[in-house]
Design a protein around this motif. Structure first.
Motif, short mmCIF file in Angstrom:
data_model
loop_
_atom_site.label_atom_id
_atom_site.label_comp_id
_atom_site.label_asym_id
_atom_site.label_seq_id
_atom_site.Cartn_x
_atom_site.Cartn_y
_atom_site.Cartn_z
N SER A 61 -2.47 -2.36 7.05
CA SER A 61 -2.62 -2.74 5.64
C SER A 61 -3.29 -1.63 4.84
O SER A 61 -2.89 -1.31 3.71
N PHE A 62 -4.31 -1.03 5.44
CA PHE A 62 -5.00 0.06 4.77
C PHE A 62 -4.07 1.25 4.54
O PHE A 62 -4.05 1.84 3.47
N LEU A 63 -3.28 1.60 5.57
CA LEU A 63 -2.36 2.74 5.45
C LEU A 63 -1.29 2.46 4.40
O LEU A 63 -0.93 3.35 3.63
N ILE A 64 -0.77 1.24 4.36
CA ILE A 64 0.24 0.90 3.36
C ILE A 64 -0.39 0.97 1.95
O ILE A 64 0.19 1.54 1.03
N LEU A 65 -1.59 0.40 1.84
CA LEU A 65 -2.27 0.44 0.55
C LEU A 65 -2.57 1.89 0.16
O LEU A 65 -2.39 2.28 -1.00
N PHE A 66 -2.99 2.69 1.14
CA PHE A 66 -3.29 4.09 0.86
C PHE A 66 -2.04 4.83 0.42
O PHE A 66 -2.06 5.61 -0.53
N PHE A 67 -0.91 4.59 1.12
CA PHE A 67 0.35 5.23 0.77
C PHE A 67 0.79 4.82 -0.63
O PHE A 67 1.19 5.66 -1.44
N LEU A 68 0.70 3.53 -0.94
CA LEU A 68 1.10 3.05 -2.26
C LEU A 68 0.19 3.63 -3.36
O LEU A 68 0.66 4.06 -4.43
N LEU A 69 -1.10 3.63 -3.07
CA LEU A 69 -2.02 4.19 -4.06
C LEU A 69 -1.79 5.68 -4.23
O LEU A 69 -1.82 6.19 -5.36
N ALA A 70 -1.57 6.40 -3.14
CA ALA A 70 -1.34 7.84 -3.22
C ALA A 70 -0.04 8.12 -3.96
O ALA A 70 0.06 9.08 -4.72
N LYS A 71 0.98 7.31 -3.72
CA LYS A 71 2.29 7.53 -4.32
C LYS A 71 2.29 7.17 -5.80
O LYS A 71 2.81 7.93 -6.62
N PHE A 72 1.73 6.03 -6.15
CA PHE A 72 1.87 5.55 -7.52
C PHE A 72 0.59 5.63 -8.37
O PHE A 72 0.68 5.83 -9.58
N ALA A 73 -0.57 5.46 -7.81
CA ALA A 73 -1.79 5.36 -8.63
C ALA A 73 -2.65 6.62 -8.62
O ALA A 73 -3.42 6.83 -9.54
N TRP A 74 -2.54 7.41 -7.56
CA TRP A 74 -3.44 8.56 -7.44
C TRP A 74 -3.24 9.57 -8.57
O TRP A 74 -4.21 10.01 -9.18
N LYS A 75 -2.00 9.92 -8.87
CA LYS A 75 -1.73 10.90 -9.94
C LYS A 75 -2.19 10.39 -11.32
O LYS A 75 -2.84 11.13 -12.05
N PRO A 76 -1.84 9.15 -11.71
CA PRO A 76 -2.31 8.69 -13.01
C PRO A 76 -3.85 8.60 -13.08
O PRO A 76 -4.44 8.93 -14.11
N ILE A 77 -4.47 8.14 -11.99
CA ILE A 77 -5.94 8.06 -11.99
C ILE A 77 -6.54 9.45 -12.11
O ILE A 77 -7.46 9.68 -12.90
N LEU A 98 -6.56 -7.73 14.93
CA LEU A 98 -7.14 -7.68 13.60
C LEU A 98 -7.35 -6.23 13.18
O LEU A 98 -7.05 -5.86 12.03
N VAL A 99 -7.78 -5.39 14.10
CA VAL A 99 -8.01 -3.98 13.80
C VAL A 99 -6.68 -3.32 13.48
O VAL A 99 -6.57 -2.52 12.54
N PHE A 100 -5.60 -3.66 14.27
CA PHE A 100 -4.29 -3.06 14.04
C PHE A 100 -3.77 -3.42 12.66
O PHE A 100 -3.33 -2.56 11.89
N TRP A 101 -3.76 -4.70 12.32
CA TRP A 101 -3.20 -5.13 11.04
C TRP A 101 -4.08 -4.67 9.86
O TRP A 101 -3.55 -4.34 8.79
N THR A 102 -5.33 -4.57 10.06
CA THR A 102 -6.20 -4.05 9.00
C THR A 102 -5.90 -2.59 8.76
O THR A 102 -5.81 -2.13 7.62
N THR A 103 -5.66 -1.82 9.86
CA THR A 103 -5.33 -0.41 9.73
C THR A 103 -3.98 -0.24 9.07
O THR A 103 -3.80 0.63 8.19
#
Length: 163
Positions: A17-33, A10-15
């Motif tokens: 998922s968090f890293l993927i979400l972080f990468f997606l947010l950093a790539k696509f949402a961070w600059k517009p935000i 659970l810790v592995f998949w949560t990590t």
């Protein structure tokens, strides 16, 4: 206690998922935000600068209005003072003219009264003299109707006259 301690999977998949979400947010949402946040920050700064400029402009306009009001009050006071002086001058001229006219009218009335009095006195004198002559004539006619009285009067007059 299983609920409090998570399993490694659970810790592995949560990590992951968090890293993927972080990468997606950093790539696509961070600059517009961040751009939106920067735009919002700039608009707030601009609004604050405009508000400060408006406040300064209001203070300047207030000071300008106060100086204009002060000038207008001073000009109003000057105009009122001049108007009072002019009113006093006109009133004094009118009083002076009225006094002169009144004195002239009184003098004319005095002259007219004297003229009327002189005319009346002359008329009274004429009437008195006419009446006196008329009375004397009537008395003399009555007295001289009798020849004896006429002779007596002539004799008395002759006695009074001393030669």
């Amino acid at each position: 206690m299983e609920l409090v301690t998570p399993e490694i999977g659970l810790v592995f998949w949560t990590t992951v998922s968090f890293l993927i979400l972080f990468f997606l947010l950093a790539k696509f949402a961070w600059k517009p935000i961040m751009g939106a946040i920067d735009d919002r920050e700039r608009s707030i700064e601009d609004a604050l600068l405009k508000a400060a400029a408006a406040k300064d402009e209001m203070a300047r306009l207030t000071n300008e209005n106060e100086s204009l009001l002060k000038d207008a009050r001073a000009e109003r006071d000057l105009i009122l003072l001049e108007a009072r002086k002019l009113k006093d001058h006109i009133v004094s001229e009118a009083k002076e003219a009225a006094q002169k006219e009144g004195a002239r009218q009184i003098e004319l009335a005095r002259i007219e009264i004297n003229n009327q009095k002189n005319i009346a006195m002359a008329d009274v004198k004429n009437q008195v003299s006419a009446l006196s002559i008329e009375i004397a004539e009537k008395i003399l006619r009555k007295q001289f109707e009798d020849q004896g009285k006429q002779d007596a009067l002539v004799a008395d007059l002759l006695k009074e006259v001393k030669l």
